[in-house]
Design a protein around this motif. Structure first.
Motif, PDB file in Angstrom:
ATOM      1  N   TYR A   1      31.787  35.202  32.736  1.00  0.00           N
ATOM      2  CA  TYR A   1      30.748  36.015  33.363  1.00  0.00           C
ATOM      3  C   TYR A   1      30.021  35.239  34.465  1.00  0.00           C
ATOM      4  O   TYR A   1      29.685  35.798  35.495  1.00  0.00           O
ATOM      5  CB  TYR A   1      29.751  36.493  32.306  1.00  0.00           C
ATOM      6  CG  TYR A   1      28.771  37.517  32.820  1.00  0.00           C
ATOM      7  CD1 TYR A   1      29.170  38.836  33.014  1.00  0.00           C
ATOM      8  CD2 TYR A   1      27.468  37.169  33.139  1.00  0.00           C
ATOM      9  CE1 TYR A   1      28.285  39.781  33.495  1.00  0.00           C
ATOM     10  CE2 TYR A   1      26.575  38.107  33.617  1.00  0.00           C
ATOM     11  CZ  TYR A   1      26.988  39.414  33.807  1.00  0.00           C
ATOM     12  OH  TYR A   1      26.116  40.348  34.291  1.00  0.00           O
ATOM     13  N   ARG A   2      29.801  33.958  34.242  1.00  0.00           N
ATOM     14  CA  ARG A   2      29.116  33.143  35.244  1.00  0.00           C
ATOM     15  C   ARG A   2      29.979  32.876  36.472  1.00  0.00           C
ATOM     16  O   ARG A   2      29.445  32.649  37.551  1.00  0.00           O
ATOM     17  CB  ARG A   2      28.700  31.812  34.641  1.00  0.00           C
ATOM     18  CG  ARG A   2      27.542  31.918  33.719  1.00  0.00           C
ATOM     19  CD  ARG A   2      27.124  30.559  33.286  1.00  0.00           C
ATOM     20  NE  ARG A   2      25.849  30.616  32.582  1.00  0.00           N
ATOM     21  CZ  ARG A   2      25.243  29.567  32.108  1.00  0.00           C
ATOM     22  NH1 ARG A   2      25.778  28.386  32.258  1.00  0.00           N
ATOM     23  NH2 ARG A   2      24.094  29.695  31.486  1.00  0.00           N
ATOM     24  N   ASN A   3      31.289  32.849  36.305  1.00  0.00           N
ATOM     25  CA  ASN A   3      32.182  32.453  37.395  1.00  0.00           C
ATOM     26  C   ASN A   3      33.081  33.584  37.875  1.00  0.00           C
ATOM     27  O   ASN A   3      34.098  33.331  38.507  1.00  0.00           O
ATOM     28  CB  ASN A   3      33.051  31.282  36.955  1.00  0.00           C
ATOM     29  CG  ASN A   3      32.239  30.067  36.663  1.00  0.00           C
ATOM     30  OD1 ASN A   3      31.512  29.583  37.508  1.00  0.00           O
ATOM     31  ND2 ASN A   3      32.333  29.577  35.435  1.00  0.00           N
ATOM     32  N   ARG A   4      32.742  34.809  37.597  1.00  0.00           N
ATOM     33  CA  ARG A   4      33.631  35.920  37.935  1.00  0.00           C
ATOM     34  C   ARG A   4      33.559  36.341  39.396  1.00  0.00           C
ATOM     35  O   ARG A   4      34.238  37.275  39.807  1.00  0.00           O
ATOM     36  CB  ARG A   4      33.388  37.112  37.030  1.00  0.00           C
ATOM     37  CG  ARG A   4      32.052  37.762  37.203  1.00  0.00           C
ATOM     38  CD  ARG A   4      31.867  38.850  36.208  1.00  0.00           C
ATOM     39  NE  ARG A   4      30.558  39.447  36.420  1.00  0.00           N
ATOM     40  CZ  ARG A   4      30.309  40.706  36.312  1.00  0.00           C
ATOM     41  NH1 ARG A   4      31.271  41.524  35.966  1.00  0.00           N
ATOM     42  NH2 ARG A   4      29.107  41.161  36.524  1.00  0.00           N
ATOM     43  N   LYS A   5      32.772  35.676  40.210  1.00  0.00           N
ATOM     44  CA  LYS A   5      32.729  35.990  41.646  1.00  0.00           C
ATOM     45  C   LYS A   5      34.058  35.673  42.315  1.00  0.00           C
ATOM     46  O   LYS A   5      34.454  36.334  43.260  1.00  0.00           O
ATOM     47  CB  LYS A   5      31.600  35.217  42.314  1.00  0.00           C
ATOM     48  CG  LYS A   5      30.237  35.664  41.858  1.00  0.00           C
ATOM     49  CD  LYS A   5      29.160  34.805  42.472  1.00  0.00           C
ATOM     50  CE  LYS A   5      27.812  35.205  41.887  1.00  0.00           C
ATOM     51  NZ  LYS A   5      26.746  34.304  42.297  1.00  0.00           N
ATOM     52  N   SER A   6      34.733  34.672  41.796  1.00  0.00           N
ATOM     53  CA  SER A   6      36.060  34.319  42.307  1.00  0.00           C
ATOM     54  C   SER A   6      37.066  35.340  41.786  1.00  0.00           C
ATOM     55  O   SER A   6      37.084  35.670  40.599  1.00  0.00           O
ATOM     56  CB  SER A   6      36.449  32.926  41.819  1.00  0.00           C
ATOM     57  OG  SER A   6      37.818  32.712  41.998  1.00  0.00           O
ATOM     58  N   LYS A   7      37.891  35.843  42.668  1.00  0.00           N
ATOM     59  CA  LYS A   7      38.871  36.860  42.289  1.00  0.00           C
ATOM     60  C   LYS A   7      39.864  36.312  41.263  1.00  0.00           C
ATOM     61  O   LYS A   7      40.234  36.991  40.309  1.00  0.00           O
ATOM     62  CB  LYS A   7      39.605  37.326  43.547  1.00  0.00           C
ATOM     63  CG  LYS A   7      40.099  38.713  43.508  1.00  0.00           C
ATOM     64  CD  LYS A   7      40.658  39.094  44.873  1.00  0.00           C
ATOM     65  CE  LYS A   7      40.773  40.593  44.962  1.00  0.00           C
ATOM     66  NZ  LYS A   7      41.334  41.018  46.231  1.00  0.00           N
ATOM     67  N   PHE A   8      40.281  35.075  41.463  1.00  0.00           N
ATOM     68  CA  PHE A   8      41.260  34.451  40.571  1.00  0.00           C
ATOM     69  C   PHE A   8      40.677  34.255  39.178  1.00  0.00           C
ATOM     70  O   PHE A   8      41.299  34.605  38.174  1.00  0.00           O
ATOM     71  CB  PHE A   8      41.706  33.113  41.167  1.00  0.00           C
ATOM     72  CG  PHE A   8      42.683  32.368  40.319  1.00  0.00           C
ATOM     73  CD1 PHE A   8      43.969  32.841  40.142  1.00  0.00           C
ATOM     74  CD2 PHE A   8      42.319  31.194  39.686  1.00  0.00           C
ATOM     75  CE1 PHE A   8      44.880  32.156  39.363  1.00  0.00           C
ATOM     76  CE2 PHE A   8      43.213  30.509  38.909  1.00  0.00           C
ATOM     77  CZ  PHE A   8      44.498  30.987  38.742  1.00  0.00           C
ATOM     78  N   VAL A   9      39.472  33.696  39.106  1.00  0.00           N
ATOM     79  CA  VAL A   9      38.824  33.468  37.811  1.00  0.00           C
ATOM     80  C   VAL A   9      38.551  34.792  37.119  1.00  0.00           C
ATOM     81  O   VAL A   9      38.702  34.918  35.906  1.00  0.00           O
ATOM     82  CB  VAL A   9      37.526  32.652  37.989  1.00  0.00           C
ATOM     83  CG1 VAL A   9      36.757  32.548  36.690  1.00  0.00           C
ATOM     84  CG2 VAL A   9      37.840  31.268  38.523  1.00  0.00           C
ATOM     85  N   ASP A  10      38.178  35.801  37.890  1.00  0.00           N
ATOM     86  CA  ASP A  10      37.889  37.113  37.310  1.00  0.00           C
ATOM     87  C   ASP A  10      39.132  37.698  36.651  1.00  0.00           C
ATOM     88  O   ASP A  10      39.084  38.140  35.502  1.00  0.00           O
ATOM     89  CB  ASP A  10      37.366  38.055  38.398  1.00  0.00           C
ATOM     90  CG  ASP A  10      36.936  39.403  37.843  1.00  0.00           C
ATOM     91  OD1 ASP A  10      36.284  39.417  36.777  1.00  0.00           O
ATOM     92  OD2 ASP A  10      37.251  40.419  38.466  1.00  0.00           O
ATOM     93  N   GLU A  11      40.255  37.664  37.352  1.00  0.00           N
ATOM     94  CA  GLU A  11      41.477  38.276  36.806  1.00  0.00           C
ATOM     95  C   GLU A  11      42.013  37.502  35.608  1.00  0.00           C
ATOM     96  O   GLU A  11      42.310  38.079  34.558  1.00  0.00           O
ATOM     97  CB  GLU A  11      42.555  38.366  37.885  1.00  0.00           C
ATOM     98  CG  GLU A  11      43.810  39.034  37.384  1.00  0.00           C
ATOM     99  CD  GLU A  11      44.860  39.165  38.467  1.00  0.00           C
ATOM    100  OE1 GLU A  11      46.029  39.336  38.092  1.00  0.00           O
ATOM    101  OE2 GLU A  11      44.524  39.095  39.651  1.00  0.00           O
TER     102      GLU A  11
END
Length: 103
Positions: free
Chosen positions: A50-60
């Motif tokens: 949740y803290r790092n989901r701004k990155s598309k890669f980390v989100d997916e």
């Protein structure tokens, strides 16, 4: 998923930032926290994602890891409940005699 799409994702993996790779590695390593903390594998991975989901890669990738953990947790609990129900049906209470007493 088609092989070409998978190849494109692996090519993208090589181009990702080191911090994104580190975040994914941390999300994967927090899965082990279920050993000491109940639901830790879900709670810690969700907070880090949740803290790092701004990155598309980390989100997916984070979503996939969390989805797998939720499915794994549900399947494990269903199996435990089924085994316990079967043993109770056959009046076998041996599963209650654990070598370690918690209470």
């Amino acid at each position: 998923m088609e092989p070409k799409l998978l190849q494109e994702k692996f090519v993208y993996l090589g181009k990702t930032k080191k911090s994104e790779k580190t975040t994914i590695q941390l999300i994967n390593s927090f899965i082990i926290s279920f050993i000491g903390i109940p639901f830790g594998n879900l709670i810690f991975t969700f907070i880090l994602w949740y803290r790092n989901r701004k990155s598309k890669f980390v989100d997916e990738v984070g979503r996939r890891i969390i989805n797998f953990q939720i499915l794994w947790w549900i399947a494990l609990n269903v199996i435990i409940v089924c085994i316990t129900a079967i043993k109770l049906k056959h009046n076998s209470y041996n599963f209650l005699n654990l070598p370690i007493r918690f209470l």
